[in-house]
Design a protein around this motif. Structure first.
Motif, PDB file in Angstrom:
ATOM      1  N   TYR A   1       0.841  -1.205   0.000  1.00  0.00           N
ATOM      2  CA  TYR A   1       0.000   0.000   0.000  1.00  0.00           C
ATOM      3  C   TYR A   1       0.875   1.253   0.000  1.00  0.00           C
ATOM      4  O   TYR A   1       0.623   2.223  -0.737  1.00  0.00           O
ATOM      5  CB  TYR A   1      -0.904  -0.019   1.242  1.00  0.00           C
ATOM      6  CG  TYR A   1      -1.866   1.145   1.382  1.00  0.00           C
ATOM      7  CD1 TYR A   1      -1.469   2.334   1.981  1.00  0.00           C
ATOM      8  CD2 TYR A   1      -3.181   1.056   0.928  1.00  0.00           C
ATOM      9  CE1 TYR A   1      -2.339   3.395   2.119  1.00  0.00           C
ATOM     10  CE2 TYR A   1      -4.075   2.114   1.061  1.00  0.00           C
ATOM     11  CZ  TYR A   1      -3.647   3.287   1.664  1.00  0.00           C
ATOM     12  OH  TYR A   1      -4.526   4.345   1.813  1.00  0.00           O
ATOM     13  N   GLY A   2       1.948   1.232   0.798  1.00  0.00           N
ATOM     14  CA  GLY A   2       2.815   2.411   0.885  1.00  0.00           C
ATOM     15  C   GLY A   2       3.499   2.698  -0.442  1.00  0.00           C
ATOM     16  O   GLY A   2       3.457   3.824  -0.965  1.00  0.00           O
ATOM     17  N   ALA A   3       4.130   1.675  -1.019  1.00  0.00           N
ATOM     18  CA  ALA A   3       4.844   1.886  -2.289  1.00  0.00           C
ATOM     19  C   ALA A   3       3.848   2.254  -3.387  1.00  0.00           C
ATOM     20  O   ALA A   3       4.088   3.162  -4.196  1.00  0.00           O
ATOM     21  CB  ALA A   3       5.609   0.614  -2.660  1.00  0.00           C
TER      22      ALA A   3
ATOM     23  N   ILE B   1      -3.740  10.217  -0.329  1.00  0.00           N
ATOM     24  CA  ILE B   1      -4.220   8.864  -0.649  1.00  0.00           C
ATOM     25  C   ILE B   1      -5.035   8.409   0.554  1.00  0.00           C
ATOM     26  O   ILE B   1      -4.522   8.345   1.675  1.00  0.00           O
ATOM     27  CB  ILE B   1      -3.042   7.889  -0.857  1.00  0.00           C
ATOM     28  CG1 ILE B   1      -2.223   8.317  -2.076  1.00  0.00           C
ATOM     29  CG2 ILE B   1      -3.557   6.460  -1.007  1.00  0.00           C
ATOM     30  CD1 ILE B   1      -2.893   8.106  -3.401  1.00  0.00           C
TER      31      ILE B   1
ATOM     32  N   LYS C   1       4.724   3.528  -7.409  1.00  0.00           N
ATOM     33  CA  LYS C   1       5.699   2.483  -7.752  1.00  0.00           C
ATOM     34  C   LYS C   1       4.973   1.197  -8.127  1.00  0.00           C
ATOM     35  O   LYS C   1       3.868   0.924  -7.632  1.00  0.00           O
ATOM     36  CB  LYS C   1       6.621   2.224  -6.550  1.00  0.00           C
ATOM     37  CG  LYS C   1       7.522   3.410  -6.212  1.00  0.00           C
ATOM     38  CD  LYS C   1       8.753   3.480  -7.110  1.00  0.00           C
ATOM     39  CE  LYS C   1       9.665   4.628  -6.734  1.00  0.00           C
ATOM     40  NZ  LYS C   1      10.927   4.648  -7.479  1.00  0.00           N
TER      41      LYS C   1
ATOM     42  N   ALA D   1      -0.202  10.542  -7.051  1.00  0.00           N
ATOM     43  CA  ALA D   1       0.745   9.805  -6.198  1.00  0.00           C
ATOM     44  C   ALA D   1       1.371  10.753  -5.175  1.00  0.00           C
ATOM     45  O   ALA D   1       1.604  11.932  -5.458  1.00  0.00           O
ATOM     46  CB  ALA D   1       1.836   9.169  -7.057  1.00  0.00           C
ATOM     47  N   THR D   2       1.634  10.200  -3.969  1.00  0.00           N
ATOM     48  CA  THR D   2       2.241  11.026  -2.913  1.00  0.00           C
ATOM     49  C   THR D   2       3.767  10.919  -3.019  1.00  0.00           C
ATOM     50  O   THR D   2       4.389  10.114  -2.323  1.00  0.00           O
ATOM     51  CB  THR D   2       1.798  10.515  -1.528  1.00  0.00           C
ATOM     52  OG1 THR D   2       2.049   9.092  -1.473  1.00  0.00           O
ATOM     53  CG2 THR D   2       0.329  10.760  -1.305  1.00  0.00           C
ATOM     54  N   THR D   3       4.327  11.763  -3.897  1.00  0.00           N
ATOM     55  CA  THR D   3       5.781  11.713  -4.118  1.00  0.00           C
ATOM     56  C   THR D   3       6.451  12.932  -3.494  1.00  0.00           C
ATOM     57  O   THR D   3       7.631  13.151  -3.658  1.00  0.00           O
ATOM     58  CB  THR D   3       6.049  11.746  -5.646  1.00  0.00           C
ATOM     59  OG1 THR D   3       5.359  12.899  -6.167  1.00  0.00           O
ATOM     60  CG2 THR D   3       5.539  10.500  -6.324  1.00  0.00           C
TER      61      THR D   3
ATOM     62  N   SER E   1       1.127   3.847  -3.138  1.00  0.00           N
ATOM     63  CA  SER E   1       0.596   5.213  -2.995  1.00  0.00           C
ATOM     64  C   SER E   1       1.554   6.229  -3.612  1.00  0.00           C
ATOM     65  O   SER E   1       1.183   7.370  -3.850  1.00  0.00           O
ATOM     66  CB  SER E   1       0.342   5.543  -1.512  1.00  0.00           C
ATOM     67  OG  SER E   1       1.548   5.504  -0.796  1.00  0.00           O
ATOM     68  N   THR E   2       2.796   5.822  -3.883  1.00  0.00           N
ATOM     69  CA  THR E   2       3.751   6.756  -4.498  1.00  0.00           C
ATOM     70  C   THR E   2       3.926   6.439  -5.988  1.00  0.00           C
ATOM     71  O   THR E   2       4.837   6.960  -6.619  1.00  0.00           O
ATOM     72  CB  THR E   2       5.134   6.635  -3.813  1.00  0.00           C
ATOM     73  OG1 THR E   2       5.699   5.350  -4.177  1.00  0.00           O
ATOM     74  CG2 THR E   2       5.031   6.738  -2.303  1.00  0.00           C
TER      75      THR E   2
END
Lengths: 260, 366, 76
Positions: B67-69, B216, B74, B204-206, B71-72
């Motif tokens: 989920y973390g990756a 997100i 990837k 995306a949260t980059t 959300s960016t």
């Protein structure tokens, strides 16, 4: 000089951080969450790192943190923020990644994620707001609830025999080699808030070093859960919470410190 | 020229992930799919492509790392087996609700409970009817060979990012453990951070740079807004049904009877079709490749041509319900399937077809 | 001789009347209004404006960042 002459833009010495949105905070009057949010946004602003900062919000009172923090944030399932942050940090190694979690989120359902993120020494910052209770759901007992403390699920006071003792997560994880900086602060007075801000700044700066995980525990109040006025709760916190959760640096630059 | 190898299904899947340009894999040991993370660790993909591989402390942690990756922006994958997938279902529901692209692999083993480590298809309902909480569905690909175990990884990433949705590869212990020759695609370059920001920076949260902040979340406390989100998800699923349905028809043109089976059961059923044909029984096989979207219209049409349908699945009858829903009582539908890790033989399938469909009195004067 | 003078501006609609700013104000400047804001909270205000030194104690502990602080050096 008249008051109106003093209140001029050039004389302003303090105002809300530019990284706080204009949304009305959903927190109860006098709750420490709002103060912690502000100190964090001031730090991120002053370090000039907003473009590379990614936050992870938990489930709990601060689930809506992304409505108040004007930065990129993702909302994690209850307790899982450290795992979410691990993946963000691993796939974007040069970003400042933080989790913002309450004690129910971090020290109950998220215990494993917390311990293992710390044990792997993830290059993230954990902001851990400990008010000894589940606030969002209406004041239930948490692992951090003090002995004898009345909550909706320990209505006659927490008993060690049936409900165990208050869990000291910071001391627990400070003993893991993966943690670099572990400190316990509070934000209920100007002195404490300024020290907490310094600690938060140190934690974020540590991300540049990549020497391990930084955790800043903020012992905070929960007026509605403790059923006190904000100022009463801060006094009660000093006498009871700090006795069990002594303030101060627990681990600095990877070295344990004796406190409390 | 892609190269030809002899590989286990689990290993072919892992190699395919590296070659598909995956950015990260988060896993946890569980038989019968531990080879996926073992292979990845041995390959050191961070040297080959920069891909991150991490063994989490639990399947729950692993799916939340996905989920973390995701959300960016990837490309991220995880794999597990039945009990592990049960642990991941909350995270999968979050992925669906937060509209995040990700690939999840379930190498199914016998259940319920600790069950067995032998192959099974008893997770059909869990996979196709949502499994986790809320009105969501997963796009489900069901490989029937080591080749498809490899091919479906790239396909899954493509669907995941086309729809910004989690995609499930529903395999099983047999396909995961068997070795077959497999042709592997050439290496696809991993997207650079700049490409990701350029392509997915709208959501995306980059890191908030040159744009408004991105959030997100799957949370919305206002019913009207939440309902709108849920309805938007359903639109997505309708599009999947219209644009990305996959199935295979084997010897159906002249079929008087039909077997419906996917994955391992489809392989075994092909032999049953051959045995039946040798006895003069005109039987065909419909193999759903996607379990959602399901080939409903195709079954509805075939029901006009055949006299009865046998649904074959390594469980006590799950997909049979979708077969019945599709044919609307036009023809009798029956289920056959071993379970608990036992595998049916082609002969058993043919016998079940004869007993439950062909010899059934009601068929005679159809 | 120069003297430092300060003043605070409270966003009355943002203030939730929690009074956490009061004990940290060493000059006892802040009091709570008798009227209420739209949400029904009594809000903080400068009861003794002359005493304010602009030290920002109140502002830093205000959870809702409802207080802006001003300070100026004055020849007296």
């Amino acid at each position: 000089m008249e008051v109106l002459d003093i209140i001029r833009p050039e004389n302003q010495v303090f105002c809300k951080s530019g990284l706080m949105t204009d949304a009305t905070l959903s927190y109860c009057p006098g709750c420490g969450h709002g103060t912690v949010h502000n100190l964090m946004m001031e730090v991120i602003d002053e370090l000039g790192i907003v473009e590379d900062t990614i936050g992870v919000a938990p489930v709990g009172c601060s689930v809506l943190a992304y409505d108040f923090m004007d930065i990129d944030m993702t909302q994690a399932a209850h307790g899982r923020a450290p795992a979410v942050a691990t993946a963000i940090s691993r796939t974007w190694p040069n970003k400042y990644v933080f989790t913002y979690q309450g004690d129910g989120d971090l020290a109950a359902i998220g215990t494993a994620e917390t311990i293992h993120a710390c044990n792997r020494g993830e290059n993230i910052v954990i902001i851990f707001v400990n008010n000894g209770i589940y606030g969002m759901t209406g004041g239930q007992m948490a692992p951090t609830t003090l002995v004898g403390m009345h909550t909706s699920t320990s209505p006659y006071g927490r008993e060690v025999e049936t409900m165990g003792s208050p869990l000291k997560m910071s001391e627990l994880i400070a003993n893991l080699p993966g943690t670099y900086y572990v400190t316990r602060q509070s934000v209920h007075t100007h002195k404490h808030a300024r020290k907490a801000k310094k600690a938060i700044k140190t934690a974020f700066q540590n991300t540049r070093l990549g020497n391990g995980l930084s955790l800043v525990e903020i012992v905070s109040n929960c007026n509605s859960g403790w059923k006190m006025t904000p100022n009463e709760s801060n006094i009660w916190m000093e006498e009871n919470m700090f006795a069990n959760y002594p303030l101060g640096d627990i681990k600095v630059k990877g070295k344990l410190r004796q406190i409390g | 020229m892609s190269d030809l190898k002899l590989m286990k299904g689990n290993e072919a899947l892992a190699e395919a992930a590296i070659r598909a340009g995956a950015d990260a894999y988060f896993g946890y040991p569980i038989t019968p799919q531990s080879e996926v993370i073992e292979y990845l660790m041995a390959e050191c993909p961070e040297k080959r492509t920069g891909m991150v591989v991490l063994q989490a402390e639990s399947e729950i942690a692993a799916i939340n790392m996905v989920y973390g990756a995701a959300s960016t922006g990837k490309r991220v994958m995880t794999s597990s087996s039945s009990p592990g997938i049960s642990l991941k279902l909350e995270g999968i529901s979050y992925l669906a609700g937060a509209e995040l692209p990700a690939v999840i692999v379930n190498v199914v083993r016998g259940g319920p409970g600790l069950g067995t480590i032998q192959p099974s298809q008893a997770d059909y309902f869990q996979s196709v009817k949502g499994g986790g909480h809320g009105d969501y569905k997963l796009y489900v690909l069901a490989p029937a060979s080591v080749q498809e175990m490899a091919d479906f990884v790239a396909d899954a990433f493509e669907i995941a990012f086309k729809y910004r949705a989690p995609v499930l590869i529903l395999s099983d212990g047999m396909i995961g453990q068997m070795m077959e020759k497999v042709e592997l695609n050439d290496q696809v370059e991993r997207m650079s951070d700049e490409d990701i920001i350029q392509k997915y920076g709208s959501w995306a949260t980059t890191g908030k740079k040159g744009r408004e902040r991105n959030i997100i979340t799957s949370l919305d406390l206002q019913p009207e807004k939440m309902e709108a989100r849920v309805q938007a998800l359903q639109k997505k699923y309708e599009r999947m049904e219209n644009e990305d349905l996959r199935y295979e028809k084997i010897q159906c043109d002249d079929a008087e009877f039909l077997i419906v089976a996917y994955g391992s059961s489809a392989r075994i059923a092909q032999k049953a079709v051959q045995l039946g044909r040798e006895k003069g029984i005109k039987v065909g096989l419909l193999r759903p490749i996607t379990l959602f979207p399901y080939p409903k219209q195709q079954l509805f049409k075939l029901a006009d041509q055949v006299k009865g349908i046998l649904s074959v699945e390594l469980n006590t009858g799950q997909m049979v319900e979708d077969v019945k829903l599709s044919v609307h009582h036009k023809v009798p539908v029956a289920h056959f399937g071993r379970t608990g890790g036992s595998i049916h033989t082609p002969e058993e399938i043919l016998e079940a077809l004869e007993e439950n469909i062909i010899k059934d009195g009601s068929i005679r004067h159809h | 001789m120069t003297k430092v003078m300060g003043a605070i501006v409270v966003e009355t609609e943002t203030c939730k009347g929690c009074e956490v700013c009061i004990p940290v104000c060493t000059e006892k400047v802040i009091g709570m209004s008798t009227e209420v804001n739209r949400k029904g909270y009594h809000y903080a205000y400068m009861r003794n404006p002359g005493a304010c030194t602009g030290c920002t104690n109140c502002a830093i502990v205000c959870p809702d960042r409802a207080i802006a602080v001003y300070r100026v050096r004055v020849e007296v």
